[in-house]
Design an enzyme around this catalytic site. Sequence first.
Site, PDB file in Angstrom:
ATOM      1  N   ASP A  80       0.804  -1.219   0.000  1.00  0.00           N
ATOM      2  CA  ASP A  80       0.000   0.000   0.000  1.00  0.00           C
ATOM      3  C   ASP A  80       0.837   1.269   0.000  1.00  0.00           C
ATOM      4  O   ASP A  80       0.296   2.374   0.070  1.00  0.00           O
ATOM      5  CB  ASP A  80      -0.923   0.027   1.229  1.00  0.00           C
ATOM      6  CG  ASP A  80      -2.169  -0.806   1.034  1.00  0.00           C
ATOM      7  OD1 ASP A  80      -2.467  -1.188  -0.115  1.00  0.00           O
ATOM      8  OD2 ASP A  80      -2.851  -1.093   2.037  1.00  0.00           O
ATOM      9  N   ARG A 105       0.616  -1.433   7.746  1.00  0.00           N
ATOM     10  CA  ARG A 105       1.135  -0.216   7.127  1.00  0.00           C
ATOM     11  C   ARG A 105       2.109   0.566   8.020  1.00  0.00           C
ATOM     12  O   ARG A 105       2.657   1.581   7.582  1.00  0.00           O
ATOM     13  CB  ARG A 105      -0.024   0.703   6.709  1.00  0.00           C
ATOM     14  CG  ARG A 105      -0.974   0.065   5.705  1.00  0.00           C
ATOM     15  CD  ARG A 105      -1.861   1.106   5.042  1.00  0.00           C
ATOM     16  NE  ARG A 105      -1.096   2.012   4.179  1.00  0.00           N
ATOM     17  CZ  ARG A 105      -1.635   3.047   3.535  1.00  0.00           C
ATOM     18  NH1 ARG A 105      -2.925   3.324   3.675  1.00  0.00           N
ATOM     19  NH2 ARG A 105      -0.882   3.824   2.765  1.00  0.00           N
ATOM     20  N   ARG A 151     -10.019   6.279  10.936  1.00  0.00           N
ATOM     21  CA  ARG A 151      -8.570   6.110  10.990  1.00  0.00           C
ATOM     22  C   ARG A 151      -7.935   7.099  11.978  1.00  0.00           C
ATOM     23  O   ARG A 151      -7.619   6.739  13.091  1.00  0.00           O
ATOM     24  CB  ARG A 151      -7.960   6.263   9.592  1.00  0.00           C
ATOM     25  CG  ARG A 151      -8.403   5.173   8.603  1.00  0.00           C
ATOM     26  CD  ARG A 151      -7.868   3.797   8.956  1.00  0.00           C
ATOM     27  NE  ARG A 151      -8.219   2.778   7.991  1.00  0.00           N
ATOM     28  CZ  ARG A 151      -7.528   2.520   6.892  1.00  0.00           C
ATOM     29  NH1 ARG A 151      -6.446   3.221   6.599  1.00  0.00           N
ATOM     30  NH2 ARG A 151      -7.907   1.558   6.073  1.00  0.00           N
ATOM     31  N   HIS A 180     -11.356   7.677   4.835  1.00  0.00           N
ATOM     32  CA  HIS A 180     -10.428   8.800   4.929  1.00  0.00           C
ATOM     33  C   HIS A 180     -11.127  10.046   4.393  1.00  0.00           C
ATOM     34  O   HIS A 180     -11.971   9.963   3.490  1.00  0.00           O
ATOM     35  CB  HIS A 180      -9.177   8.567   4.083  1.00  0.00           C
ATOM     36  CG  HIS A 180      -8.090   7.814   4.766  1.00  0.00           C
ATOM     37  ND1 HIS A 180      -7.174   7.052   4.078  1.00  0.00           N
ATOM     38  CD2 HIS A 180      -7.729   7.719   6.075  1.00  0.00           C
ATOM     39  CE1 HIS A 180      -6.312   6.498   4.925  1.00  0.00           C
ATOM     40  NE2 HIS A 180      -6.634   6.891   6.134  1.00  0.00           N
ATOM     41  N   CYS A 274      -4.996   9.628  -3.287  1.00  0.00           N
ATOM     42  CA  CYS A 274      -4.263   8.667  -2.449  1.00  0.00           C
ATOM     43  C   CYS A 274      -2.836   8.468  -2.946  1.00  0.00           C
ATOM     44  O   CYS A 274      -1.930   8.221  -2.152  1.00  0.00           O
ATOM     45  CB  CYS A 274      -4.987   7.326  -2.416  1.00  0.00           C
ATOM     46  SG  CYS A 274      -6.511   7.321  -1.466  1.00  0.00           S
TER      47      CYS A 274
END
Length: 283
Positions: A80, A105, A151, A180, A274
Amino acid sequence: MSPAAPDDRDPPHMRTARARHYLMCRPTYFDVVYSINPWMDPAKPVDTPLAIAQWERLREVYLSLGHTVDTIDPVPSLPDMVFAANGATVVDGRALVARFRDAERIAEGPAYHNWLRDNGFPELRTASFVNEGEGDYLLAGDWLLAGTGFRSDPRSHDEAQEYFGRPVIGLTLVDPDYYHLDTALTVLDEKTVAYYPAAFSPGSRSVLERLFPDALLATPADAEVFGLNATSDGYNVVLPQNATELAAQLRERGFNPIGVDLSELLKAGGSVKCCTLELRRDA
């Protein structure tokens, strides 16, 4: 001959593009091998060469618009990492490096920290609370719009305000598909945003209505194709090509929408924004 009646219509919107400095990460090791958002399904096949080709096209678009694009080396164990926006928030030459929520992550944070340190950003620190960078922090004029709900920890909002010395406006997300802030809202210029109202709590919708009464409102169809996961230089707006109704709204408001296909990266819950971390050096 009598004088012509005054034209009381609004003048055409004059938009000005400003060159941007972006950081991106080539999706060399992109895959979906775990699920940390509703878009990720490890059972569905991923075409990594196609993801790379789509990413390369996005990079070419930025370069053709006159933007500077730096790249960070991808890490094999971090599929990612292509989603560079999550790596940090960079404002006025200061960088607040992400602290990821999910174990898969976490190692991305140090990788972005090291790149920023080695590439001209000596004023940097890693967030103390979960803070997923520009995934949840978007600069709009003097304000930092800050997402929470899935998040980033709401305590990270105070931390960001103290670090950057800019007012932070907290916004609560309520739909897990838009986990997000950058999946539900995009900043078009210092005074204009586009957002999907259903992604936000009632109080946060009221805040957005007060701050941005002229905002563009995305339809459910455009939100579902991640149409709001977009970037803008003040005139050119790069967004997923399937967000056709939003593109039409943008044209009506004097922006220049540029559609791109990042459908392969959407399998991991990401698109244009992103993949794009903005490096802002000047106050």
